[in-house]
Every structure is written in C-alpha cells, then in structure tokens.
Design a protein around this motif. Structure first.
Motif: not given
Length: 264
Positions: A106-108, A112, A166-167
């Motif tokens: 997950r990388h918002p 992140t 989120d991705y």
C-alpha cells in the motif's frame, strides 16, 4: 523450472500460456482452457506449491508448469522459450501475472516514504506492465515466425479507470497495460494476431476473502447493483471467449467485467 505431463496428442487443442496461474483468476483461466480441451502452460512467480495445485485441477493431459520472475527480462524470455519447447508452440497468451494490491505494498502518496514509494512503483511496473510486454514480445515473435494466427488477452483492472488512491502504481500499470494491448492490436493485426484486454472489478479470489468477510465486506458487495462481487470463473469465461477465433473482430477492445459497479 518446469514440470511436464505426458501428452498423447490430440487434434484441435491450442497451446496456451497463462502467466500468474498459480491461484485466483489465473488458476480459473488455466482451468477453463484445460476444460475446453486445450493444453496449458501454468506460469508461476514463486508459489510453486500453488502452481502444483493448479496442475492437479486441470482436465486432460500435456500441461506444463513453468516458474520465473517476470520482473527479470531474461526470466520472461525463458518462460516463453520453455513454453514453446514443452508445448510445441504457443497459440494463445494470457497476460495475467501481476503484483496485486495488498497490505505490504500500500502506498498512498500522503503517508508513504520516498523509498517505499519507489519500491512499490518499481515492482508493480516491472511485473504488471514490462513483464507482460516482454512476454508479449516473445509470443508475438514466435507466432510471426510460424506465420500462424493467435490471440493475446491481457488481464487489466477497473482501477485503471476508477483510480487506485492507495495503490497508484497498480492503477497506472493496468491503465498502461490496456493502452499497450491496443497498440499491439494495431501492430499485430496484419499477422492475424488478435489482442484484447479485460478490466475486472473486485473479484472473490481466496486472496480477497478476508476483505469480504471483514467490516468492509458489505460495502464491497454494494459496489455493484447486483449486490455481489465477481468470480474468477466469470473472468475466465470472458478470457476464453476473447481468445477464440470467433472473437477476432474484438481485437483492440477492453471489456469491463465489473457488474456495472463502474461505468465509463
């Protein structure tokens, strides 16, 4: 790394390479082709035990299991070469392998770190897009050299259109995969090779079961006016149709498979 079943021969069976076929949608696609009488190369990245389970579920004989990390260009090339060798050729390619969204990637953008951001983007783009492009190059070259028609079906995502906050790397990779498929549809049509894509919404794979059983389950079911989510078998049925000679005129299409949960 391969595992080959004995094949006694058979007329009319196609040779099909399905990437990412160890579980979920990929397993359902491999199963559908085998039930149709085709011979299948079951590709897996690292989950060999899951791929072996897929092999056990396939009807018929002559199927092949091939391992390889598609993020590695040499491994992607070897996967195609091995499938060609062990199946005796490839008639259909299904680009299904992908680094799917999950808790570990997950990388918002707002929360992140730069290092984690780069790791997520690099891994998803390398597998979901460049890996598919490299496998496509190998299969297309093989078909052209044979002077044979064929079909390529890409498994994209609704997220390419709806967005994946989120991705974002996943959404971008799948959008690019759709665009790549359309470019290949134009480039390969003179060679009799049809290229299509499917864009599934939320699908009830074993990987997603925890979400369906959790607090967000009702919201996921409510995304579609049918009041449910899709199944891997529904995606497989669409892929099987798009790979057929009868669907050649669909080349260049991106088929939404989301139960009217997102319209464009």
């Amino acid at each position: 790394m391969t595992n080959v079943q004995e094949f006694p021969g058979g007329r009319g069976a196609r040779r099909v390479l399905v990437t990412g076929a160890s579980r979920g949608i990929g397993r359902a696609i491999a199963t559908a082709f085998a039930a149709h009488g085709d011979r299948v190369a079951v590709h897996y990245g690292s989950a060999r035990a899951d791929a072996e389970e897929t092999m056990r579920e396939l009807a018929g004989r002559g199927h092949v299991m091939i391992g390889g990390d598609l993020a590695d260009p040499e491994a992607a090339h070897e996967v195609v070469s091995t499938a060609v060798r062990d199946l005796g050729g490839i008639d259909v390619l299904v680009n299904n392998a992908a680094v799917a969204p999950g808790p570990d990637n997950r990388h918002p953008v707002a929360t992140t770190t730069y290092a984690d951001w780069n790791r997520a983007w690099r891994r998803m783009i390398d597998v979901d897009l460049i890996g598919a492009a490299n496998v496509t190059h190998g299969v297309a070259t093989h078909l052209i050299q044979r002077g044979a028609p064929g079909s390529i079906v890409n498994v994209g995502s609704r997220g390419a259109y709806r967005g994946e906050p989120d991705y974002p790397a996943y959404g971008a990779a799948k959008a690019a995969l759709h665009a790549f498929g359309q470019s290949m549809a134009v480039a390969l049509a003179p060679h009799g090779i049809a290229v299509t894509s499917v864009a599934p919404g939320f699908i009830s794979t074993d990987r997603q079961q925890a979400k369906l059983d959790g607090p967000e389950g009702d919201a996921l079911l409510g995304q579609s006016p049918f009041g449910r989510v899709g199944t891997p078998e529904e995606v497989a049925a669409a892929v099987l149709h798009l790979s057929s000679p009868e669907a050649t005129w669909s080349s260049g299409a991106v088929l939404d498979l989301n139960g009217a949960s997102y319209l464009r």
